[in-house]
Every structure is written in structure tokens, then in C-alpha cells.
Design a protein around this motif. Structure first.
Motif, PDB file in Angstrom:
ATOM      1  N   LEU A  81       0.961  -1.533  -0.010  1.00 53.08           N
ATOM      2  CA  LEU A  81       0.126   0.020  -0.078  1.00 53.08           C
ATOM      3  C   LEU A  81       0.666   1.238   0.232  1.00 53.08           C
ATOM      4  O   LEU A  81       0.449   2.094  -0.851  1.00 53.08           O
ATOM      5  N   ALA A  82       2.012   1.045   0.706  1.00 47.50           N
ATOM      6  CA  ALA A  82       3.094   2.484   1.054  1.00 47.50           C
ATOM      7  C   ALA A  82       3.972   2.743  -0.528  1.00 47.50           C
ATOM      8  O   ALA A  82       3.706   4.032  -0.610  1.00 47.50           O
ATOM      9  N   ALA A  83       4.236   1.396  -0.873  1.00 48.80           N
ATOM     10  CA  ALA A  83       4.317   1.453  -2.544  1.00 48.80           C
ATOM     11  C   ALA A  83       3.389   2.781  -3.014  1.00 48.80           C
ATOM     12  O   ALA A  83       4.228   2.731  -4.706  1.00 48.80           O
ATOM     13  N   HIS A  84       2.630   1.335  -3.423  1.00 50.00           N
ATOM     14  CA  HIS A  84       1.668   2.116  -4.717  1.00 50.00           C
ATOM     15  C   HIS A  84       1.049   3.349  -4.103  1.00 50.00           C
ATOM     16  O   HIS A  84       0.636   4.616  -5.427  1.00 50.00           O
ATOM     17  N   THR A  85       1.044   3.627  -3.032  1.00 45.86           N
ATOM     18  CA  THR A  85       0.191   5.039  -2.803  1.00 45.86           C
ATOM     19  C   THR A  85       1.706   6.425  -3.197  1.00 45.86           C
ATOM     20  O   THR A  85       0.925   7.010  -3.841  1.00 45.86           O
ATOM     21  N   GLU A  86       3.252   5.815  -2.752  1.00 42.09           N
ATOM     22  CA  GLU A  86       3.866   6.590  -3.098  1.00 42.09           C
ATOM     23  C   GLU A  86       4.285   5.821  -5.079  1.00 42.09           C
ATOM     24  O   GLU A  86       4.147   7.681  -5.600  1.00 42.09           O
ATOM     25  N   ALA A  87       4.004   5.695  -5.649  1.00 40.87           N
ATOM     26  CA  ALA A  87       4.028   5.421  -7.025  1.00 40.87           C
ATOM     27  C   ALA A  87       2.777   5.895  -7.932  1.00 40.87           C
ATOM     28  O   ALA A  87       2.667   6.344  -8.933  1.00 40.87           O
ATOM     29  N   GLY A  88       1.301   5.892  -6.957  1.00 38.16           N
ATOM     30  CA  GLY A  88      -0.001   6.753  -7.185  1.00 38.16           C
ATOM     31  C   GLY A  88       0.361   8.144  -7.631  1.00 38.16           C
ATOM     32  O   GLY A  88       0.140   8.468  -8.916  1.00 38.16           O
ATOM     33  N   ARG A  89       1.223   8.724  -6.424  1.00 42.23           N
ATOM     34  CA  ARG A  89       1.582   9.818  -7.015  1.00 42.23           C
ATOM     35  C   ARG A  89       2.845  10.598  -7.246  1.00 42.23           C
ATOM     36  O   ARG A  89       1.883  11.265  -8.063  1.00 42.23           O
ATOM     37  N   ALA A  90       3.138   9.682  -7.920  1.00 41.42           N
ATOM     38  CA  ALA A  90       4.381  10.247  -9.015  1.00 41.42           C
ATOM     39  C   ALA A  90       3.793   9.862 -10.229  1.00 41.42           C
ATOM     40  O   ALA A  90       4.361  10.341 -11.053  1.00 41.42           O
ATOM     41  N   ALA A  91       2.433   9.259 -10.511  1.00 38.49           N
ATOM     42  CA  ALA A  91       2.202   9.489 -11.666  1.00 38.49           C
ATOM     43  C   ALA A  91       0.809  10.620 -11.523  1.00 38.49           C
ATOM     44  O   ALA A  91      -0.002  10.263 -12.866  1.00 38.49           O
ATOM     45  N   GLY A  92       0.879  11.368 -10.605  1.00 43.42           N
ATOM     46  CA  GLY A  92       0.052  11.911 -10.744  1.00 43.42           C
ATOM     47  C   GLY A  92      -1.588  11.606 -10.056  1.00 43.42           C
ATOM     48  O   GLY A  92      -2.070  12.872 -10.462  1.00 43.42           O
ATOM     49  N   LEU A  93      -1.866  10.745  -9.197  1.00 42.24           N
ATOM     50  CA  LEU A  93      -2.765  10.739  -8.565  1.00 42.24           C
ATOM     51  C   LEU A  93      -2.971  11.537  -7.544  1.00 42.24           C
ATOM     52  O   LEU A  93      -1.943  11.774  -7.239  1.00 42.24           O
ATOM     53  N   THR A  94      -4.229  12.209  -7.761  1.00 40.83           N
ATOM     54  CA  THR A  94      -4.813  12.955  -6.603  1.00 40.83           C
ATOM     55  C   THR A  94      -4.885  12.282  -4.898  1.00 40.83           C
ATOM     56  O   THR A  94      -4.937  10.957  -5.161  1.00 40.83           O
TER      57      THR A  94
END
Length: 173
Positions: A81-94
Motif C-alpha cells: 500500500l505504501a509503495a503503490h501510494t508513492e507510485a500513484g502520487r508519482a504518476a499524478g494521482l491526487t
């Protein structure tokens, strides 16, 4: 404290040693999950092959991260969850995108349908029907994307379940 120990390349058995040495040679280090998977050369090779293959999916990166967040929310792996939250933010997710994804949905109805399909593929695959696949096609999702959902679910289940069994948590890494 982790249940399984991370291995340094010189500690890893046979093929895992070669794989870890190659990764260290190219990237300088390996993550705790990969180093811990090295206990099983078959698992390590399988994970790396599937991970590499799933980088070629036709699912847009932001949507892929939303799906991974939804899946890991069900699997319960804090590290993922932490890794995908970080990756999601890097991909532009709000923050809203991330919160909705963790709940298994999205603001876009078409994306929400694909996220929900992925969650059902994880949690109750026997419940999926021809009508479910037809509904995704009607929303414009290709058979390739529908098939790739199974691969994405599999990769997330592999990493999440492994981290939980190994006892890997965000604070350990």
C-alpha cells in the motif's frame, strides 16, 4: 521483526545468488522483498519475470496504480500500500484518487468498473460471469486489458501475500 530474513547475494542459494548479484551490479542494491524472496530461486525468478512482463500492459499507469491500491487494500499488505501510494502520487494521482482506489472505486465510471472487476477477480473469481466481461467490452475495454487484469491481480497477490508471510512492513524497509 520479519518472519523471513533478507539474504545478501553471498548467502542466497544457487540461481538466487546469480540473480541478486546481477541486480546489485545493475542497480547497486536490492529491496528487502527481493532479497527475502531469494530463499526460493523459483519464486524469485517467477516474480521478476511476471513483474517485467506486467510493465508492458496496455493499462495506463495511473489506472494500474489505482487497481493495485484497491487490490492491496483487500490483501492488507502495508508495504505494498505504501509503495503503490508513492507510485500513484508519482504518476499524478491526487489524494482523492488514492482514497477512492483504496475503497475499490474511481471517479471515472469506466475506470471504476475495471477497478471493481479487478477486486472481484481477487476476492471472488468464481462469481465473474460472461456478462461481467461483456459489460467491460461495452465500456470500451479491450480483451487484452481484460486479460491483463488477471496478471495484475496475480502480481499484487504474489507480492502482498509474500510480504505478509515474510513479515515485511514499511517500517522494516
Amino acid at each position: 521483526m520479519p518472519n523471513l530474513s533478507a539474504l545478501a547475494p553471498h548467502e542466497a542459494p544457487g540461481k538466487s545468488r546469480d540473480i541478486l548479484e546481477d541486480i546489485v551490479g545493475r542497480h547497486g542494491s536490492v529491496g528487502d522483498m527481493v532479497a527475502t524472496m531469494a530463499h526460493s530461486p523459483a519464486l524469485l525468478q517467477g516474480y521478476l519475470d511476471l513483474s517485467r512482463a506486467m510493465r508492458r500492459v496496455k493499462i495506463p499507469r495511473q489506472l494500474s496504480e489505482k487497481i493495485s491500491l484497491a487490490l492491496q487494500g483487500r490483501i492488507g499488505c502495508g508495504l505494498c500500500l505504501a509503495a503503490h501510494t508513492e507510485a500513484g502520487r508519482a504518476a499524478g494521482l491526487t489524494d482523492t484518487d488514492i482514497d477512492l482506489a483504496r475503497q475499490g472505486t474511481a471517479t471515472d465510471a469506466r475506470e471504476a468498473a475495471l477497478v471493481a472487476f479487478a477486486v472481484r477477480t481477487l476476492t471472488e473469481p468464481a462469481s465473474l460471469t460472461d456478462a461481467d466481461v461483456t459489460a467491460l467490452r461495452a465500456q470500451g475495454w479491450s480483451e487484452r486489458v481484460i486479460a491483463e487484469i488477471v496478471g495484475l491481480v496475480t502480481l499484487n497477490l504474489l507480492t502482498g501475500a509474500f510480504n505478509l508471510v515474510a513479515g515485511l512492513k514499511p517500517e522494516d524497509c
